[in-house]
Enzyme design. Structure first.
Site, PDB file in Angstrom:
ATOM      1  N   TYR A 130      18.527   2.553  -6.123  1.00 60.15           N
ATOM      2  CA  TYR A 130      19.063   3.797  -6.665  1.00 60.15           C
ATOM      3  C   TYR A 130      20.503   3.569  -7.107  1.00 60.15           C
ATOM      4  CZ  TYR A 130      14.756   6.029  -5.844  1.00 60.15           C
ATOM      5  OH  TYR A 130      13.428   6.357  -5.938  1.00 60.15           O
ATOM      6  N   LYS A 183       8.035  -5.705  -0.612  1.00 57.28           N
ATOM      7  CA  LYS A 183       7.654  -6.609  -1.707  1.00 57.28           C
ATOM      8  C   LYS A 183       8.363  -7.936  -1.467  1.00 57.28           C
ATOM      9  CE  LYS A 183       5.736  -7.338  -5.810  1.00 57.28           C
ATOM     10  NZ  LYS A 183       4.279  -7.408  -6.014  1.00 57.28           N
ATOM     11  N   ASP A 216       2.232  -3.174  -3.638  1.00 56.63           N
ATOM     12  CA  ASP A 216       1.191  -2.950  -4.650  1.00 56.63           C
ATOM     13  C   ASP A 216      -0.183  -2.836  -3.993  1.00 56.63           C
ATOM     14  OD1 ASP A 216       2.150  -5.523  -4.170  1.00 56.63           O
ATOM     15  OD2 ASP A 216       1.254  -6.384  -5.953  1.00 56.63           O
ATOM     16  N   ASP A 240       9.654   6.612  -2.388  1.00 56.28           N
ATOM     17  CA  ASP A 240       9.649   7.725  -3.340  1.00 56.28           C
ATOM     18  C   ASP A 240       8.288   7.795  -4.043  1.00 56.28           C
ATOM     19  OD1 ASP A 240      10.544   9.776  -4.905  1.00 56.28           O
ATOM     20  OD2 ASP A 240      11.976   8.594  -6.068  1.00 56.28           O
ATOM     21  N   ASP A 244       4.760  10.462  -3.184  1.00 53.14           N
ATOM     22  CA  ASP A 244       4.132  11.363  -4.165  1.00 53.14           C
ATOM     23  C   ASP A 244       2.624  11.116  -4.193  1.00 53.14           C
ATOM     24  OD1 ASP A 244       6.574  12.477  -4.900  1.00 53.14           O
ATOM     25  OD2 ASP A 244       6.126  12.416  -7.050  1.00 53.14           O
TER      26      ASP A 244
END
Ligand code: NAD
Length: 355
Positions: A130, A183, A216, A240, A244
């Site tokens: 961010y 990751k 992933d 984030d 969702d």
């Protein structure tokens, strides 16, 4: 107990009005003596004060016991020099709200395409990818030439360790299982450090089972079998996106509540954005913001050791579950009501509880 209430942009004012009705109902029912201090942030503040958030507002929030922040049109806010500050970032950074806790579960009566599940995504909130919050001054996204952009990601041991501890403490109170999402096959140093710190914290919680998933593959696992997860801890951007997905898997993004918590402060905030496509139509689902308010009350109760707040928080969730099951909800979750009527019905349900 004093809460600052900032309705926000788009569907913010209508979903916050419904949330306020519910907060007033629990305050009355559980003798919380809540005092709600209404103010503005986002577009309305920009119009009134020339900035989406102001130092005066921050001081007011710091003096209160909690903050309810409505969804913000963050994509509209491009230039901090013109007062266009991302209010979410502003409060998360200024109040050091390092853990964004986003529960997602299936609800009886709400159609969902996966097996029943009940999980929580714990997302690091103060650094990561961010660009607007991970360096002391300026942004960490740079235009190198007109055709080249470099975006920096910050990962620190301290931020990894503290969000990991929040996740393990939560898992300890739930089904005692933490999944670390990363990751590290590509971001070997940053996500390597994230895993290292999570595993270090895990040693303090020997009864909590731990596993690790590459982000992933995690998307596939969570769609295929969300019921196998309890608490998921991850870095900022992965959390984030993942949260969702888990909210939508539960039936609607409009059911995704969240609290942003630090050591000293907390902010209830819906997982979704300002949804300009449905703003002002009385069709937005207010449950995301209402459930966020419930999480904030829970945080206040745990912190002050005042069980009235914890009971009020639980009552909101129980009554929300009954409401969706009986179709007293918006259309996205199979109901027939508008935003305002959904809030009103839920407030009435709370008012009619026997104590
Ligand atoms: P969004 O989350 O606002 O909307 C995505 C989709 O979900 C839309 O189709 C919308 O109608 C639907 N939706 C969202 N909330 C809903 C609700 N309560 N009930 C029913 N349907 C709902 O994402 P977006 O459209 O990409 O972003 C709009 C604005 O919100 C942008 O400016 C973005 O930057 C901002 N945003 C803010 C936050 C925040 O304040 N925390 C989070 C995400 C996006």
């Amino acid at each position: 107990m004093k809460l600052v209430v900032l309705p926000g942009d788009g569907i913010g004012p209508e979903t916050m009005a419904a949330t306020v009705e519910v907060l007033e109902a629990v305050s009355h029912k559980f003798d919380l003596n809540l005092s709600l201090d209404h103010d503005v942030a986002g577009h309305e503040s920009l119009r009134k004060y020339g900035a989406t958030v102001t130092p005066e507002l921050l001081a007011k929030v710091k003096a209160a016991d909690g903050l309810m922040l409505g969804p913000m049109a963050t994509y509209d806010f491009k230039d901090e020099a013109k007062g266009e500050i991302n209010p979410s970032k502003f409060f998360r950074k200024e109040l050091d709200l390092f853990a964004n806790i986003r529960p997602a579960r299936t609800w009886a009566g709400v159609p969902h395409k996966v097996d029943d599940f009940d999980l929580v995504v714990v997302r690091e909130n103060t650094e990561g990818f961010y660009a607007d919050r991970n360096i002391a001054s300026g942004g960490s996204e740079m235009l190198i030439t007109s055709d080249v952009v470099v975006s920096l990601r910050r990962i620190t041991r301290e931020c990894c360790a503290r969000v990991a501890r929040s996740a393990f403490e939560l898992a300890q109170r739930r089904r005692k299982h933490v999944s670390i999402v990363h990751k590290a096959n590509v971001l070997k140093l940053g996500d390597g450090m994230f895993i290292e710190e999570c595993q270090r914290v895990a040693k303090d919680f020997p009864e909590v089972e731990v596993d690790e998933f590459i982000v992933d593959a995690m998307m596939a696992h969570v769609v295929r079998a969300p019921q196998r997860f309890d608490v998921i801890v991850t870095t900022n951007m992965f959390g984030d996106i993942l949260s969702d997905l888990t909210a939508e898997l539960s039936g609607s993004l409009g059911l995704g509540g969240s609290v942003n918590a630090g050591q000293q402060y907390a902010m209830g905030q819906a997982a979704h954005g300002s949804a300009p496509d449905i703003a002002g139509q009385d069709i937005a689902n207010p449950f995301s913001l209402i459930l966020s308010a419930s999480q904030l009350l829970n945080w206040c109760g745990q912190r002050s050791n005042d069980m009235r707040f914890v009971r009020a928080s639980e009552a909101i969730v129980t009554c929300a579950a009954q409401a969706v099951e009986h179709g007293e909800a918006t259309r996205d979750v199979g109901g027939q009501l508008g935003t305002a009527a959904t809030g009103r019905k839920l407030a009435q349900r709370i008012a009619s509880l026997t104590r």
